[in-house]
Structures are given as structure tokens and as C-alpha cells.
Design a protein around this motif. Structure first.
Motif, PDB file in Angstrom:
ATOM      1  N   UNK A 213       0.809  -1.216   0.000  1.00  0.00           N
ATOM      2  CA  UNK A 213       0.000   0.000   0.000  1.00  0.00           C
ATOM      3  C   UNK A 213       0.842   1.265   0.000  1.00  0.00           C
ATOM      4  N   UNK A 214       2.159   1.136   0.058  1.00  0.00           N
ATOM      5  CA  UNK A 214       3.044   2.292  -0.125  1.00  0.00           C
ATOM      6  C   UNK A 214       2.828   3.365   0.914  1.00  0.00           C
ATOM      7  N   UNK A 215       2.362   4.511   0.479  1.00  0.00           N
ATOM      8  CA  UNK A 215       2.227   5.672   1.353  1.00  0.00           C
ATOM      9  C   UNK A 215       1.094   5.528   2.369  1.00  0.00           C
ATOM     10  N   UNK A 216       0.144   4.634   2.100  1.00  0.00           N
ATOM     11  CA  UNK A 216      -1.049   4.556   2.949  1.00  0.00           C
ATOM     12  C   UNK A 216      -0.714   4.035   4.340  1.00  0.00           C
ATOM     13  N   UNK A 217      -1.405   4.593   5.339  1.00  0.00           N
ATOM     14  CA  UNK A 217      -1.229   4.151   6.731  1.00  0.00           C
ATOM     15  C   UNK A 217      -2.459   3.410   7.237  1.00  0.00           C
ATOM     16  N   UNK A 218      -3.540   3.434   6.457  1.00  0.00           N
ATOM     17  CA  UNK A 218      -4.812   2.862   6.923  1.00  0.00           C
ATOM     18  C   UNK A 218      -5.565   2.288   5.729  1.00  0.00           C
TER      19      UNK A 218
END
Lengths: 352, 352
Positions: A213-218
Motif C-alpha cells: 500500500x506504499x504511502x497509505x497508513x490505513x
């Protein structure tokens, strides 16, 4: 105990063991990927499953409408993200009332939307967290460029509001493109001195790529709790994972190759999601559901060696399970082929 | 008084003057044609409109499911035709309970169905009227030939049952073919000494051809009370006749030519009925509703000279009004642009 096939039809069956397995598998995948899970309750609309999702490790829930948020808040869910632009005085009042009693954050994709939120929340003790919704390829809501995301994030630094981060609903199968978009936006905002506290993305079709998901945190998946024919088609599930089925009865066999069931679009919905036919008949996988009217489903049995008889109950995995939940006042929770409990779909019809 | 555009969205508006005009026009057409009118309540699901239909001259109502019949019986409707095969012990018990308190007749298209009815009603004081459902071209339920209709009519001469006549739901636009089928069946049955007390047909698409209904003695239209985009396309109505609209709010204008509204498939349904797009925007007729997800509708404004702004309320005539009634717990009755009353949709969700 009642066997499921004795229930009056059409009705919805929810296999509790499959629900639990689906919830655990996704939470474990999120834990391994180091990404927070915030399940969307639009699929099940049931407080008990929302609570179970949180028990298993979800950081909170996602809701799509204020009505859903109100039902979940009443049931004791305390942390929610509402991924829909809140526009207009009546809805802003309802949002303020929710904000007084739970942790709720929202999204915005326009200066108009931010202005309404700021007018409502200016002067409150606790500012409202607002994500900038980003159109990373879905072609629905969202700012159209990282530059527009930056501009709107700056606008959110208004009285009563706090910038919470970036939010997207990516197009199915396009998670790489969405991730690249979000990474560019994050870099731009940080270059310009705007911290990005969180980046939230979602979608069951690409749930098993959460680790990329790379940059995603959620991550905000909804359908994964039940799965459905569209998710099987997308490769995200097998029919053995599908927890929601519609139980229907064959009410007519007008010809050698045609069966009519008592489940039509009022039970299965008309959602096609790009598929042919209106569902997968578990007990007769060669049967094709070729037509739906409101109360009738038309099956083509041409390819079936064995054919269902009048009065026989059959189970169907619908194309799209979420709107099916929205059609039934109650669903039947089953385990090992037996009815455990019939429960009201608490957030059904909460469309506003 | 609240103006309709002040209502929280999405919601359903029902124009009372248009309802009354549609009901009167159809009753007058039936009277002129010398055919009995038995409106289908699946469209409105509201006892008050069912009663008004009877007041204006309808001989009774049509229902599609036992749950609808139960709601209407509770509300005081006394004469109904249930145009769905009743199969299985649980449903037969419910039918018997209804038969004890109102005049209810049903249909059958198989020996199995007739056998279940006869087992249930043998020995009752008042026999149950049963129509033979005929497949005159719709390709759904129904016996496949006049000869099969004769055979089944003879089977209905069983304990507890009485043959009520022939019933069909004709394919839209195929009323001549349906009439020819029914006339052949009537002639055959009478030749064989089986009297045909009534012949009932229906459908709003061909409602203004009631005067050419030939053998039919009764007509069962549903949609005519509200009309919708599919009926406009079929030539049975104009937009000025459409009494049901969905009120929605523009929540996003992500690009120059795209608007997102807060009405998706949970408000408009995914029913296409062969049409392109998901409804007709009354206030912006050049706008095209090109996509629906559950809570979002996507409008293409390319052809619009004037374009709606964020926060603006717009009214949509749905493709198919009947399943829209089934999605909302309440509808708003309006007159001259003002809210008269919000009413619960009593028979909503009565799918079994």
C-alpha cells in the motif's frame, strides 16, 4: 434447532464461521503489512460485527452516511471516519451532535465543503479532523491533483478544523496508480511544510495487496466480511469464503430448462458490477440467473445435468453483498447449517 | 410549511396532485373500455393509495407477496389477488390465515402448486379461487400452452379450490400477442366445457391500450400511479405525469463536467430496464447520470449550459419507481412544492 433450509424465503443467511475467518484473515494481513484497519460497516450494517472488527484489532470503523454513524454511535462504537462530503445545514447539525459524543472525522474535496464545516465547528473545544479526499482514478469525488490536495489541506487550517490527512477510494485493480498519486501528494505537502498525519485507502478487491500500500497508513475494506460473486471474479475470494447467501425457493418450472425462484431484484439487487447474470447458485453452479424482476428470478438450467424441483430451497451468492444487506429488515445468522439467531439490520436504509 | 427543497436528502417526493390525476385517468380509461381495474400495490406500498384506488372504482388490489397482502389486510383492504405461486407449508399457513379474514385469490402454474393449495384448503367452508397463470410471451412463470391451461384448470377442480380464470403478465408492447393467446385458451376451455369466469392481464406500458384488451376482463397496472423514466421511454407517460422523484443534493463538483450527488443505488436502484443512465434530472435535463455506487451518483454535465453547484438540491425521475419505494422507510407527500406529510412505506421490504 432450525435448519437453514426450513426458513421462509427469500431470506439472507450469514455464516458466522466464515465471517470470523474473513475478519481474522484480513486483520492478520493488515498486522503483517503494518497498516491500520478501519473496516467499512456499509456491508454488514450490524453493530455486533463492527464491535468484533474492533476487538480483533481494527482502529475504528468507516461509515458512509450520518445515519449509519448515528446507529453505530448509539451501539457504542466510539471512533469512526465518515467518508462522505457533509453539505448543508441539517447534516452539519447532525455531524456536530455526533462529534459531541464520539470521535468522528470526515472528508472534504472542495472549499465549499470546508467552509461549511468550519462555520459549524469554529469555537468548539475539540477541532474536527478533516481528510482531503483525492480522486486517484475512481472518477467519483476527490480533488484532481496533488497541488489541489495541498491547496485544500491549507484551507482546512481554519477555525474548528484540523487537517487529518489524505483519503482515497481507489479504482479496483488500480492500487499501484492510487499509491503513486498519494505518494506524490504526500511529498508535495511535506515539501511545502504541511505534515500528513495519515493516508487512508481501501477496497476489498485489492485487500490482499495491503502490504504494497506504499504511502497509505490505513485501509478501509467493507465487503471482505461477507465476500460475494464480484470479489470471486476479482480474485479476492473463493466461493468457500462467501459468508452471505440468499436462500430462495423454486416456485415454478415452466419449461424443461427454466426455473423461477422467489428472489428477484428486491432480494438480490440489480447490481451487475460488470458481471453476466445475477448471482451464483451454490447448489446448482451450472445454473445461470438470466433475469430478475422485482420478485422473480429466472434461471436457465440448460447446462444443469440435475435440475431443481418446485419447492426446493437453493442458496445464491449475490453479485454484490452490500446492497443485499440494505434490502432486508433482518438477516439470519447460521452455523453448521443451523439457525443461531435472526437479527435486525440496525443500519439498514440509513441513506441520509 | 416546509418547501420540498428544504428536506434532508436523499429522499422521495410524491406529488399528490399527479397521483390523483394518474389514478383518475386510468380508472376512466378502464371504465370506457369496460374492463375492471385491479391496481398492483407493489409500486406505492401505501394503504392510503390502495384505498383511494378502490374508492375511484377499482374492484380490488393486486399484491405480489404474502407480506404485502398481510399489510394491506391489516389496513382494511378486503379484496386482493396475489399473483405469485404460493409454495411450501409456512406460506400456505399464512395464505390460509389471510383467506379467513379477506377475499384473497391466487395463481398457480403447476400441478405441484395446485396440490399444495388443495391440501391446505380442502375442507374449508369457502373454497380458494385459483387462476391459471399463463406465459403469453414474458418468459417467466406460467403454463406454456392453452392445452396446458386446460389441463391445469381441470386439476383446480379439487377439494377446497375453485377455478377463477386465466391470469397473465404480458411482455411490454406485446399485448396483442398476449390477447391472442388468452383468446385461444378461453375458446379451448369453453369448448371443453370449462367456464372461464375471468381473464386478468396487466402492465402499465400498455395501459392506454386497455380498450383493445380483447378477451381480458380485468387489468392490473402498478407503475401508472407514479410513472417513471421507463414508462416515458415506453410512451405511456410524459415527465409531467411522473409523481415520484428522488430529491438529491450535489455534494461535489470535482471537475468542470462532473457532479456527484448523494443519491446512489441505495436511492435510485441499479435497475436499467434497457435504458442508458440511471434517471432523468428534471432540473438539468441535459445532465446524464452515468454511474451509481451505493451512496454516490455521478453526473456528466458536458451537455449542460447551466451547471448545478455544490449544495444545490435536484430532482430525479428514476428509471423504475417501484423498487425505489422499497428502499425508503418513509416518503414525503408534497403538493404545490410544499411538504404535506411524511408517511411510512407500510409494505416496504415485504419480500416474502
Amino acid at each position: 434447532m432450525t435448519a437453514f433450509f426450513e426458513l421462509d424465503t427469500p431470506c439472507v443467511l450469514i455464516d458466522l464461521d466464515r465471517v470470523e475467518a474473513n475478519l481474522q484473515k484480513a486483520q492478520q494481513a493488515a498486522d503483517r503489512a503494518g497498516i491500520a484497519l478501519r473496516p467499512h460497516i456499509k456491508t454488514h450494517k450490524l453493530p455486533r460485527f463492527a464491535k468484533r472488527q474492533v476487538e480483533l484489532g481494527a482502529v475504528g470503523i468507516t461509515v458512509q452516511k450520518l445515519g449509519e454513524a448515528e446507529v453505530m454511535a448509539d451501539a457504542g462504537l466510539a471512533d469512526m471516519l465518515l467518508t462522505f462530503n457533509i453539505i448543508g445545514a441539517a447534516k452539519l447539525r447532525r455531524l456536530a451532535a455526533l462529534h459531541d459524543r464520539v470521535t468522528i472525522r470526515v472528508v472534504a474535496d472542495s472549499a465549499d465543503c470546508v467552509a461549511g464545516l468550519s462555520r459549524t465547528f469554529a469555537g468548539t473545544a475539540r477541532p474536527l479532523g478533516v481528510f482531503v479526499e483525492c480522486d486517484t482514478g475512481m472518477g467519483r469525488c476527490g480533488v484532481q491533483s496533488p497541488e489541489a490536495a495541498l491547496e485544500l489541506a491549507r484551507r482546512i487550517a481554519a477555525p474548528g478544523l484540523v487537517f487529518a490527512g489524505l483519503m482515497t477510494y481507489p479504482a479496483a485493480g488500480k492500487y499501484r496508480e492510487a499509491d503513486a498519486w498519494l505518494a506524490r501528494a504526500k511529498a508535495l505537502l511535506e515539501e511545502e511544510g504541511v505534515a500528513v498525519p495519515a493516508i487512508t485507502t481501501g477496497g476489498t478487491p485489492d485487500i490482499w495487496h495491503m502490504d504494497q500500500a506504499g504511502a497509505a497508513t490505513e485501509y478501509r475494506p467493507g465487503t471482505y466480511i461477507y465476500m460475494d460473486r464480484s470479489q470471486v471474479a476479482a480474485g479476492a475470494a473463493s466461493y468457500a469464503d462467501c459468508a452471505l447467501t440468499v436462500l430462495a425457493t423454486v416456485v415454478s418450472r415452466p419449461t424443461e430448462t427454466r426455473a423461477i425462484i422467489d428472489a428477484g431484484s428486491k432480494a438480490l439487487t440489480s447490481d451487475l458490477l460488470g458481471l453476466e447474470g445475477h448471482g451464483h447458485v451454490l447448489d446448482y453452479p451450472e445454473a445461470r440467473i438470466v433475469g430478475l424482476s422485482e420478485e422473480h428470478g429466472t434461471l436457465d438450467l440448460s447446462a444443469c445435468a440435475r435440475k431443481p424441483e418446485i419447492g426446493e430451497a437453493i442458496r445464491i451468492v449475490p453479485n454484490h453483498c452490500c446492497p443485499v444487506s440494505n434490502l432486508f429488515d433482518r438477516v439470519n445468522l447460521v452455523r453448521d447449517g443451523k439457525l443461531v439467531e435472526s437479527v435486525a439490520v440496525a443500519a439498514r436504509g440509513r441513506v441520509d
